[in-house]
Design a protein around this motif. Structure first.
Motif, PDB file in Angstrom:
ATOM      1  N   LEU A 421       0.833  -1.200   0.000  1.00 50.90           N
ATOM      2  CA  LEU A 421       0.000   0.000   0.000  1.00 50.90           C
ATOM      3  C   LEU A 421       0.871   1.256   0.000  1.00 50.90           C
ATOM      4  O   LEU A 421       0.582   2.230  -0.724  1.00 50.90           O
ATOM      5  N   SER A 447      -2.969   1.614   8.639  1.00 47.74           N
ATOM      6  CA  SER A 447      -3.500   0.644   7.678  1.00 47.74           C
ATOM      7  C   SER A 447      -3.430  -0.796   8.176  1.00 47.74           C
ATOM      8  O   SER A 447      -4.017  -1.684   7.553  1.00 47.74           O
ATOM      9  N   TRP A 450      -6.852  -1.669   8.807  1.00 47.06           N
ATOM     10  CA  TRP A 450      -7.599  -1.801   7.557  1.00 47.06           C
ATOM     11  C   TRP A 450      -7.419  -3.197   6.973  1.00 47.06           C
ATOM     12  O   TRP A 450      -8.361  -3.770   6.414  1.00 47.06           O
ATOM     13  N   LEU A 455     -11.545  -3.303   6.908  1.00 47.86           N
ATOM     14  CA  LEU A 455     -12.295  -2.047   6.948  1.00 47.86           C
ATOM     15  C   LEU A 455     -13.617  -2.134   7.719  1.00 47.86           C
ATOM     16  O   LEU A 455     -14.446  -1.231   7.626  1.00 47.86           O
ATOM     17  N   HIS A 482      -8.517  -6.013  -2.197  1.00 48.15           N
ATOM     18  CA  HIS A 482      -8.627  -5.229  -0.961  1.00 48.15           C
ATOM     19  C   HIS A 482      -7.506  -4.203  -0.854  1.00 48.15           C
ATOM     20  O   HIS A 482      -7.698  -3.116  -0.292  1.00 48.15           O
ATOM     21  N   CYS A 486      -8.194  -0.230  -0.214  1.00 45.26           N
ATOM     22  CA  CYS A 486      -7.561   0.578   0.830  1.00 45.26           C
ATOM     23  C   CYS A 486      -6.875   1.801   0.227  1.00 45.26           C
ATOM     24  O   CYS A 486      -6.913   2.897   0.810  1.00 45.26           O
TER      25      CYS A 486
END
Length: 548
Positions: A421, A447, A450, A455, A482, A486
């Motif tokens: 990410l 995150s 997350w 989430l 996913h 995010c």
């Protein structure tokens, strides 16, 4: 120098009531120069810079060149204002004042500082019409700060004054009426959210959940017939079902569709009932064989103890999940899953992943107009409760198969996805990435949850269910998709994040994102953006490689 001005002002007894502000500043300044010797000014200069050169939370900083308003105690109660420079840094609106003290209060602390509008009105009635009391100014300022904190709840802000020379009497009246409006809004909000008003959003706390969606099934009504044709076919076309489900599943079709999409049920229509009976009976056997609270195995005891602690904390604001009957169902599901998956065992966060399945299968057993949040589970027959529990367990097991590396020792799967990410955001929006890095925000700090909870703690429950329609419909599993969800989720809040100029402000926002009013429409936009990012970057895997 402010102290010198104040002392000289008391000595000279200057009490103008209609003088212009700039004339008043010039007069007091000239008196101060004439009355104080250079020796006394130098004597106080050390303490002045020692006290004023430091940023104090909740106090306007001199570095920001804001106007300091001091309430003089001279005969006529005149307000003395100190002009910095040419007046370019003057505070002309309460928004500027709020910005200068934005570090004074954290989210949720405003209730300790609220001054009622009745106090402001009383102060205005007692004092002279041209006098601004300290209490009135605090009332207006605090209410503006509170309004700013509620701005993400679609609160309509009032238009700020363009005339900086507004009379003191108007300011007092405006402050009282503004505070009264805030009080009325708060009372209305309390009445509409009786069961939720006791809890505020704090960093790390899940968003206040709402089981019922803001959007009705009307927008999905045209899809019901298509779902019905697919589900009634003797041999289900699973690819067509995934394609149809990706954009959302109607509520009345969701339970059956989720069983099929998670491969809990076979595509063959004639085998479904037999498989359902077998699986549900198999879960009852697992309960009998594995769920032994009085087991002497220390590992199992530790697992059960942790589950027993976590389950009551889950969705504490919804009465449904505080029922002992429901909590026992969750404990059995999580304990048996942990025993059957020794490589990972139970990890905090998996309990949140049971909730969407439980709600979907509970909705199937009840009428559409039932208030799930307050529903008493003891009213359901035991057989129906067992069906809901068994179906939730098997669907959870299938759902977690593709992300089980997220929950093994050290949760290496999550760490890898967090790094991916970070690299992805760096390539998509380098300005946002640099902003986070400059203020010391590490992606793992916000995150991790997350990835760990998918989430579920950032979104209302009905939005999570809509999101999982798409996750279950992803052809290659939702683990990769996913990541892009995010990324799209973080980019959605770019404007608000770029306005935060310190670590604390960024983390408060990232851990407490204002999604409580989200509906299926916002989720559809989020998924569309995630799909665009995946389409752009998934076939260019260089962006996912770890830099050496």
């Amino acid at each position: 120098m402010d102290n010198n001005v104040g002392q000289t002002e008391e000595k000279s007894k200057i009490a103008p009531t209609t003088a212009n502000t700039s004339e008043l500043i010039a007069a007091t300044h000239s008196v101060a120069i004439g009355a104080k010797s250079p020796t006394s000014i130098l004597k106080n200069s050390t303490s002045f810079w020692k006290n004023s050169g430091r940023a104090v939370p909740g106090r306007p900083s001199p570095k920001r060149d804001f106007l300091d308003n001091t309430n003089s105690k001279s005969g006529a109660g005149t307000v003395v204002q100190r002009d910095r420079g040419n007046g370019g840094g003057m505070v002309s609106t309460f928004r500027d004042y709020q910005q200068s003290v934005s570090d004074a209060w954290d989210t949720g602390d405003d209730e300790f500082c609220i001054i009622s509008s009745t106090e402001a009105a009383a102060a205005a009635a007692v004092g002279d019409a041209t006098r601004i009391s300290r209490q009135v100014s605090q009332t207006v300022a605090l209410n503006v700060i509170e309004t700013h904190s509620r701005s993400n709840q679609n609160h309509v802000t009032t238009s700020e004054a363009t005339d900086t020379n507004v009379s003191n009497a108007d300011l007092i009246a405006g402050g009282a009426s503004y505070a009264e409006d805030i009080k009325e809004d708060r009372r209305t909000s309390h009445d509409n959210n009786e069961n939720r008003s006791r809890l505020r959003n704090y960093p790390g706390r899940p968003q206040l959940q709402k089981i019922s969606s803001n959007s009705q099934d009307g927008e999905y009504e045209t899809k019901i017939e298509k779902f019905q044709l697919l589900l009634d076919s003797p041999q289900l076309d699973l690819v067509a079902l995934k394609k149809l489900s990706w954009s959302g599943v109607p509520r009345k079709m969701r339970a059956v569709s989720w069983r099929l999409l998670s491969k809990y049920l076979p595509p063959s229509g004639e085998r479904r009932n037999a498989v359902l009976q077998s699986k549900r009976q198999g879960y009852q056997d697992l309960r009998h064989n594995y769920f032994k609270v009085d087991s002497q195995d220390e590992t199992q005891q530790d697992t059960y103890r942790q589950i027993h602690i976590d389950v009551p904390r889950m969705n504490p604001q919804i009465p449904l999940f505080q029922q002992q009957l429901v909590q026992e169902m969750f404990e059995r599901i999580l304990f048996i899953w942990a025993i059957r998956h020794p490589a990972s065992g139970y990890v905090q966060g998996i309990n949140d992943l049971v909730t969407p399945f439980f709600i979907v299968f509970l909705q199937e057993a009840l009428s559409p107009d039932t208030d799930l949040e307050k529903y008493n589970m003891s009213q359901l027959p035991e057989e129906t409760r067992n069906i809901i529990e068994a179906d939730s367990f098997w669907c959870l097991s299938k759902f977690l198969d593709c992300i089980q590396d997220n929950y093994i020792f050290a949760q290496l799967g999550i760490q890898e996805k967090v790094n991916q990410l970070k690299d992805l955001i760096q390539r998509i929006d380098v300005n946002l990435h640099r902003h986070l890095q400059t203020h010391g925000v590490d992606y793992l700090q916000f995150s991790f949850r997350w990835m760990n909870n998918l989430l579920t703690r950032e979104l209302p429950l009905h939005c999570t269910i809509r999101l999982w329609d798409t996750y279950l419909a992803e052809s290659d599993g939702f683990a990769l998709f996913h990541l892009y969800v995010c990324a799209a989720f973080l980019l959605h809040w770019k404007e608000q994040l770029m306005q935060q100029n310190d670590f604390q402000g960024l983390m408060l926002l990232l851990q407490n994102l204002p999604t409580h009013n989200w509906s299926d429409r916002q989720i559809n936009v989020l998924l569309a953006e995630a799909f665009r990012l995946k389409f752009t970057y998934a076939d260019a895997p260089k962006h996912l490689e770890t830099k050496s």
